[in-house]
Design an enzyme around this catalytic site. Sequence first.
Site, PDB file in Angstrom:
ATOM      1  N   HIS A 194      -1.864   5.791  -8.593  1.00 45.47           N
ATOM      2  CA  HIS A 194      -0.621   5.034  -8.776  1.00 45.47           C
ATOM      3  C   HIS A 194      -0.969   3.780  -9.576  1.00 45.47           C
ATOM      4  CE1 HIS A 194       0.405   7.041  -4.849  1.00 45.47           C
ATOM      5  NE2 HIS A 194       1.572   7.171  -5.437  1.00 45.47           N
ATOM      6  N   ASP A 243      -2.127   1.146  -7.152  1.00 46.60           N
ATOM      7  CA  ASP A 243      -3.359   1.394  -6.374  1.00 46.60           C
ATOM      8  C   ASP A 243      -4.501   0.579  -6.973  1.00 46.60           C
ATOM      9  OD1 ASP A 243      -2.174   3.390  -4.844  1.00 46.60           O
ATOM     10  OD2 ASP A 243      -2.973   5.033  -6.056  1.00 46.60           O
TER      11      ASP A 243
END
Length: 412
Positions: A77, A80
Amino acid sequence: MKPVPPNQQRALVDRLVQACGGAYSPDVRRKYFISGPQWAASYQGQALFHAPTRSAIGFEDVIREYGKIGIGYWCTHDSDVIPAEQLGRDGQCEIVARIQKSLADHGLKCSMVTTETFFHEVFAAGPAAESPEIREYAAYRVRNTVDIGHELGAQFAVYWPGSLGYYTQGAIDETQSLRWYADALNAACERDIEVAKKKNRPTLKHCLEAKPFEPQAEILLPTSDAMLAFIGSGLLRHPEMVGLNPEYLHELMWGGAPRAALARALLAGKLWHFDINDGYRLKHDVDIGVGLVNPLDWLNVLVLLRAHNYAGPFNLDYKPPRTTSNYGVFAVSFPSAVDRFITLWEMAGEVREDAIVREATEALKAGSGVAAGADGKAIADANKELLTLHELIAHRLVQILLGLHRGRQYFA
Ligand code: 3MF
Ligand code: MG
Ligand code: MG
């Protein structure tokens, strides 16, 4: 058995991993299009009702460990790896450069990038909330993820809408929310066309991922079939750029048959990316490692995918259990998940070659040869013995799964 003091536990785990056998070499593992998500390896065991059980680790550690195991692809992501406040700012370039270096140092490629539109407080009302500035922010995030994807050489972008839906009824108009969600995807595809042209790269494959419940109470696009209908709804300006990322457990969660959901996606030409994991029907998203709960169903899923030459990624979207240590994540959890997958993949090849399965399947398709125009009863009678082969095929699949077809027998 004597207690095992902390300083002897890793050695015990390592010895038992060795004793299990059945491990593939990193080189063999790298031959498969298996991707390891940043979020799966760095999951600390926290969830509703759960405190973390593992310490934090960053992408450099995850990529290095995936490299050692032989997981050839990595995905993430946006948030992340890049703190939300640095997305699209200078900090992003610096982090992306560090990711590129880590990937190159450890021989991995980035296969996929995805936008987190469910965790940050700005998405409390979902990525397609009423307020235009929230929707513009969501569009900004997906456009920025497309940029990151091209920088990292990804082929796929995935969208799990997460909180597209509601907790309490009546505040939103579902048709409007779906139009707004389509606007975000249109923004991503249009940015992609622009950037791909500039960089002389192919556009990304944009893949929608459905989940029937969690973290929203009522979800507007709960299944892969709902996603297919959405792709074909006329709301997307580039439907040919948008396909599916079904997740095995997400289809099982609503009570569906994952294999049938995959078959429908294959027929639509939209099975582009696949999240692999395991779990139980009608439970929350337990994200167990592939094949630990439903190995027979998994074998059948892979028979289907091999039969249809699926060539997309197998993304290890599961969560190492909270009872696994930081060390265990890379010593046990990931290598064993990869090896179960490869074993099941090879068994699926055996099923396709198996003389008994083949002959039984062909015989079922050949039918009895009863004269055309026979009545229903006569046709049923003529096929009676043949149809017993359904159960025989099921038995043979279990034999292959358990290794019984190689002659293993149990004696009372
Ligand atoms: C949630 C998921 C997600 C998606 C990911 C990719 C955290 O249940 O499966 O993983 O796969 O957001 O878009
Ligand atoms: Mg999931
Ligand atoms: Mg997923």
